[in-house]
Design a protein around this motif. Structure first.
Motif, short mmCIF file in Angstrom:
data_model
loop_
_atom_site.label_atom_id
_atom_site.label_comp_id
_atom_site.label_asym_id
_atom_site.label_seq_id
_atom_site.Cartn_x
_atom_site.Cartn_y
_atom_site.Cartn_z
N ALA A 146 0.81 -1.26 0.04
CA ALA A 146 0.01 0.04 -0.19
C ALA A 146 0.86 1.33 0.00
O ALA A 146 0.54 2.27 -0.69
N ASN A 147 1.98 1.18 0.90
CA ASN A 147 2.97 2.49 0.79
C ASN A 147 3.50 2.61 -0.53
O ASN A 147 3.73 3.67 -0.99
N GLU A 148 3.91 1.62 -1.20
CA GLU A 148 4.68 1.54 -2.44
C GLU A 148 3.66 2.18 -3.58
O GLU A 148 4.06 3.05 -4.07
N SER A 149 2.32 1.55 -3.51
CA SER A 149 1.56 2.02 -4.59
C SER A 149 1.22 3.41 -4.42
O SER A 149 0.78 4.31 -5.24
N LYS A 150 1.13 4.18 -3.15
CA LYS A 150 0.88 5.53 -2.99
C LYS A 150 2.20 6.29 -3.12
O LYS A 150 1.89 7.48 -2.87
#
Length: 152
Positions: A146-150
């Motif tokens: 989720a952090n990577e995609s954000k």
């Protein structure tokens, strides 16, 4: 961080019976115990959790579609639907957020019919065989993705 979307943790059929259902395979932790541990671990990583269980395949499909706009990632233990549900496979493929398949037991060491995962063929990754800890590892993977995609 209040702007982060929650991690959905979706649980399929019979997982409401954890703690009493075949504890030699699934352990003694209840689904409520697992929920509490997931909420705590996600909180340490700066996320909230939306934790749900259903014995109904269509409800799981609806929740995956809802997650598309409302979640940062999904941890999915589809239970027996893992091996049979084209509908869950297609729902995962239809959403752009990462889905982590998880299992308490290791399906590869169990009955032959459990060796094929339709869910896993659509999921970003699979974590299985570590008992209740599988969920915590999946929460960590979901938070990372989720952090990577954000772009965090």
């Amino acid at each position: 961080m209040p702007d982060r979307k929650p991690i959905y943790v979706l649980n399929g059929p019979n997982l409401n019976l954890l703690g009493t259902r075949e504890p030699h395979i699934y352990g003694h932790a209840t689904l409520a115990d697992i929920e509490q541990a997931c909420v705590a671990r996600a909180g340490q990583l700066g996320f909230t959790v939306d934790f749900r269980q259903s014995n109904i395949e269509g409800e799981l499909v609806n929740w995956l579609q809802e997650a598309r706009d409302n979640a940062g990632a999904v941890v999915l233990n589809a239970g027996a639907y893992t091996h049979t549900s084209v509908a869950l496979h297609d729902a995962i493929k239809a959403i752009s957020i990462p889905v982590i398949e998880t299992h308490l037991s290791n399906p590869a060491t169990r009955e032959d019919f459990r060796h094929v995962s339709l869910v896993g063929k659509a999921a970003k990754g699979v974590i299985a065989g570590f008992g209740a800890t599988s969920y915590l590892l999946a929460i960590e993977a979901a938070a990372l993705l989720a952090n990577e995609s954000k772009g965090a």
